[in-house]
Write an enzyme that holds these catalytic residues in place. Structure first.
Site, PDB file in Angstrom:
ATOM      1  N   LYS A 276       0.576  15.433   2.015  1.00  0.00           N
ATOM      2  CA  LYS A 276       0.938  14.201   1.295  1.00  0.00           C
ATOM      3  C   LYS A 276      -0.177  13.863   0.318  1.00  0.00           C
ATOM      4  O   LYS A 276      -1.365  13.994   0.657  1.00  0.00           O
ATOM      5  CB  LYS A 276       1.147  13.073   2.317  1.00  0.00           C
ATOM      6  CG  LYS A 276       1.622  11.754   1.718  1.00  0.00           C
ATOM      7  CD  LYS A 276       1.910  10.711   2.804  1.00  0.00           C
ATOM      8  CE  LYS A 276       2.457   9.416   2.217  1.00  0.00           C
ATOM      9  NZ  LYS A 276       2.783   8.402   3.243  1.00  0.00           N
TER      10      LYS A 276
ATOM     11  N   SER B 228       7.483   6.114   3.008  1.00  0.00           N
ATOM     12  CA  SER B 228       6.858   6.578   1.793  1.00  0.00           C
ATOM     13  C   SER B 228       6.607   8.087   1.771  1.00  0.00           C
ATOM     14  O   SER B 228       6.409   8.643   0.687  1.00  0.00           O
ATOM     15  CB  SER B 228       5.524   5.863   1.582  1.00  0.00           C
ATOM     16  OG  SER B 228       4.607   6.204   2.612  1.00  0.00           O
TER      17      SER B 228
ATOM     18  N   SER C 149       6.572   4.942   7.620  1.00  0.00           N
ATOM     19  CA  SER C 149       6.645   5.994   6.595  1.00  0.00           C
ATOM     20  C   SER C 149       6.622   7.428   7.088  1.00  0.00           C
ATOM     21  O   SER C 149       6.786   8.346   6.283  1.00  0.00           O
ATOM     22  CB  SER C 149       5.514   5.816   5.592  1.00  0.00           C
ATOM     23  OG  SER C 149       5.867   4.820   4.688  1.00  0.00           O
TER      24      SER C 149
HETATM   25  N1  GLN Z   1       8.175   0.742   4.000  1.00  0.00           N
HETATM   26  C1  GLN Z   1       6.983   0.095   4.457  1.00  0.00           C
HETATM   27  C2  GLN Z   1       6.260  -0.543   3.310  1.00  0.00           C
HETATM   28  O1  GLN Z   1       6.704  -0.422   2.237  1.00  0.00           O
HETATM   29  C3  GLN Z   1       6.103   1.048   5.197  1.00  0.00           C
HETATM   30  C4  GLN Z   1       5.379   1.993   4.333  1.00  0.00           C
HETATM   31  C5  GLN Z   1       4.471   2.885   5.103  1.00  0.00           C
HETATM   32  O2  GLN Z   1       4.616   3.042   6.307  1.00  0.00           O
HETATM   33  N2  GLN Z   1       3.511   3.431   4.412  1.00  0.00           N
HETATM   34  O3  GLN Z   1       5.261  -1.172   3.488  1.00  0.00           O
END
Ligand code: GLN
Length: 491
Positions: free
Chosen positions: A78, A158, A182
């Protein structure tokens, strides 16, 4: 010959060890697959020369009998993980062309164990999002399509690039991070396995920070066994991260196939949402039945503060983000927009460098931390967080070993379908996952079935702190019953 890209990580390890295949062959097959799949936009940077060089070194070590646990295994990273000499941007324009001079602890452990880097994967900008639509490199297309439809779908976020890369067989496993879901939500959307370990299990050093008290890295893989193998290399103490816990890393793979007889599985009633699709209800019930046939005992439990988790998360996470992102000022990294004076330069750089969602989070975070609002928002959210954690603790103290819930409130949706007019619509994706981050617990998402349109759906298992092993044992029972979910190639 079976396609080398369709092997699981565990199968590839076996075949490399037996010298059935070489690391260079395995890597080259993946490099070719990555090139062919550029339409998915899963990778934001391919590193084929480096991959082949690493694979050659792996073959040499295998020949000498010095293979590490991940020797010759091609992985995707990532773009939130700092990789020495390899561009790392968190998919934000503000980190344009940032090339770290250091390696994150997690990736250095993967290379120590012999893994090969194929490249960097796409993600929501600074990991803020649930659909991979906020990346400065553009959206990722899921390799999945609804039956009889060509509508492009999101891979979740994400870690959308990592999930899409695993699901499309463009790597044997990928690193991911999870602040509110995410790892688990994109895994659920793409028919892959994702585990967010206990907070403190993996080092955060060299991982671009979003919300430091919630961020935790973990793997996304094709199978539960693969996740167990990969997590063993990723986890472990690190003096460079004071929140990283100094406890030995168990052999997670040994938990695969272990009996789940007698384990008490909590079914939290607050996760049964009004208006939840019948298909989600159905796979949840199916999962309960599978664990029961495996000898586990199901118990109804209550986590009464669940309904406050999402609003509290969307105060705590932006608050920490606004503080973490203060470092991007045009002086130290990446982008610099010229200004009249230094304040003007800061403002112009940040306005130009951050996308809309990141700006929204910084503004919310700054607001809830400001004098006069701090007690009303931030402090209260922290109090709610304690109550959420206590709900889980009480269940575990009462003898519950793990909990079973849906991973997401729906299957994958179409690109551009959600969150356009109202960001909260997107935030609702995290309703089943954020509690786990707020409480610092481990959670795994395992594919468990499909919806009426043939899209994968996942279940989530939540464990006691540092008891990832039980999640692997339970997750594998579900996987064995549900089977694997492999996307049909159209790209
Ligand atoms: N969807 C969540 C956010 O936008 C979690 C994102 C994540 O876990 N990095 O904060």
């Amino acid at each position: 010959m079976t396609e080398l890209t369709s092997l699981t990580l565990a199968e590839a390890c076996d075949r490399l060890r037996k010298k059935d295949i070489s690391a260079v062959e395995l890597t080259s097959a993946h490099v070719a697959a990555v090139e062919k799949a550029r339409a998915l936009n899963a990778y934001v940077l391919e590193t084929p020369e480096q991959a082949v060089a690493m694979a050659k070194a792996s073959d040499a070590r295998i020949a000498k009998g010095e293979a590490g646990p991940l020797e010759g295994i091609p992985l995707a990273i990532k773009d939130l993980f700092a990789t020495k000499g390899v561009r790392t941007t968190a998919c934000s324009h503000i980190l344009d062309n940032f090339v770290p001079t250091y390696e994150s602890t997690i990736t250095s452990q993967l290379w120590r164990d012999g893994a090969v880097m194929l490249g960097k994967t796409n993600n929501d900008e600074f990991a803020m999002g649930s659909s991979n639509e906020t990346s400065c490199f553009g959206t990722v297309q899921s390799p999945w399509r609804r039956e009889g439809s060509n509508t492009p779908l999101v891979p979740g976020g994400s870690s959308g690039g990592s999930a899409a890369a695993v699901a499309a067989q463009l790597c044997l496993g990928a690193t991911a991070t999870d602040t509110g879901g995410s790892i688990r939500q994109p895994a659920a959307f793409t028919g892959t396995v994702g585990i967010k370990p206990t907070y403190g299990r993996c080092s955060r050093w060299g991982v671009v920070a979003f919300a430091s008290s919630l961020d935790q890295a973990g793997p996304i893989t094709k199978t539960v066994r693969d996740a167990a193998i990969m997590l063993r290399s990723m986890a472990g103490p690190d003096a460079k991260d004071t929140t990283c816990v100094d406890r030995p890393v168990p052999d997670y793979e040994a938990a695969i196939g272990k009996s789940v007889k007698g384990l008490r599985i909590g079914i939290p009633k607050e996760y049964r949402l009004d208006g939840m699709p019948a298909e989600i209800e159905k796979i949840w019930q199916q999962g309960c039945d599978w664990l029961k046939s495996g000898g586990a005992e199901l118990v109804d439990v209550s986590l009464p503060h669940t309904k406050y988790a999402l609003p509290a998360y969307y105060i705590v996470a932006p608050a920490e983000a606004s503080s973490n992102l203060a470092r991007y000022d045009g002086v130290r990294y990446g982008l610099r927009a010229p200004g009249r004076d230094i304040t003007d330069m800061y403002e112009k750089t940040r306005a130009e460098g951050f996308g809309a969602e990141v700006r929204r989070r910084v503004m919310i975070g700054t607001y809830v931390l400001s004098a006069g609002y701090y007690d009303a928002y931030y402090l209260r959210a922290q109090q709610v967080r304690t109550l959420i954690k206590r709900d889980f603790e009480q269940c575990f103290e009462a003898g519950v070993h793990a909990m079973l819930t849906p991973a997401t409130p729906s299957a994958a949706f179409g690109i551009g379908e959600k969150g356009g007019a109202d960001p909260v619509e997107m935030y609702l994706n995290d309703v089943f996952t954020v509690t786990v981050n707020m409480a610092g617990l481990p959670g795994i998402a395992v594919p468990a079935g499909s919806d009426a349109q043939g899209l994968p759906l996942g279940l989530q298992l939540i464990g006691r702190p540092f008891d990832e092993e039980t999640l692997f044992s339970l997750g594998e029972v579900i996987e064995r019953e549900a089977g694997r979910f492999v996307a049909k190639s159209w790209w």
